[in-house]
Enzyme design. Structure first.
Site, PDB file in Angstrom:
ATOM      1  CG  ASP A 139     -27.528  18.624  40.562  1.00 32.06           C
ATOM      2  OD1 ASP A 139     -27.783  18.978  41.728  1.00 32.06           O
ATOM      3  OD2 ASP A 139     -26.402  18.723  40.056  1.00 32.06           O
ATOM      4  CG  ASP A 157     -27.185  22.775  44.201  1.00 34.23           C
ATOM      5  OD1 ASP A 157     -26.303  22.500  45.045  1.00 34.23           O
ATOM      6  OD2 ASP A 157     -27.394  22.094  43.180  1.00 34.23           O
TER       7      ASP A 157
END
Length: 180
Positions: A139, A157
């Site tokens: 991330d 995402d």
């Protein structure tokens, strides 16, 4: 003398605009998903190679780039579950991809729906690649305001979130209501 009704004799110049006007092949949606997966993986590799773990780069007063790892699902759900979640999320992603491919084949005339599913599939595959290759998801996008932080996330995402949102929007606002 009344004028005759000519509206039935004149073809409509404007095409009907609806989510079902064009149909794309399964190959088109798989190719689009592949492009999105490459984009997701390229961004993750960039941050993996150019940032140290937890290194932050301020971009805007409410947004930073950061390199963090997530062994769980959204919002680090089950991140500390002891390892079984790794295989669970991989299996779940494979099941979702199989289901989505079936849906893409079944709804090829509904381009809006297929686009939504394509985004979800690309995001699921992008994150499962990370789980298989690294044992965690990379991330790098961090939004915050003062002392409030939204959990870091990545392009995969974003694809999943936008795709799921579009499915809901279509179901709520764009589907033709069944007439009695």
């Amino acid at each position: 003398m009344p004028k005759p009704d000519m509206s039935t004799d004149i073809p409509s110049a404007a095409p009907s605009i609806s989510p079902t006007t064009t149909g794309k092949s399964l190959l088109f949606w798989l190719a689009l998903a592949a492009v999105l997966i490459v984009l997701d993986q390229a961004t993750k590799i960039y941050f993996e190679l150019n940032f140290d773990y937890q290194e932050r780069l301020n971009v805007l007063p409410f947004f930073d780039f950061i390199l963090v790892y997530n062994t769980g699902a959204a919002f680090s759900f089950l991140a500390d579950a002891g390892g079984w979640q790794h295989w669970f999320f991989i299996g779940l992603a494979f099941a979702a991809v199989i289901f989505i491919i079936f849906q893409l084949r079944s709804h090829k005339q509904d381009s809006f729906f297929c686009f939504s599913l394509c985004l979800i599939m690309a995001g699921a595959i992008g994150n499962v690649i990370d789980r298989i290759a690294y044992g965690h998801v990379i991330d790098f996008l961090l939004f915050y305001w003062n002392n409030w932080y939204f959990p870091a996330f990545n392009l995969a995402d974003c694809f999943i979130t936008v795709g799921a949102t579009l499915v809901v929007v279509q179901e709520l606002f764009m589907r033709k209501k069944d007439k009695p």
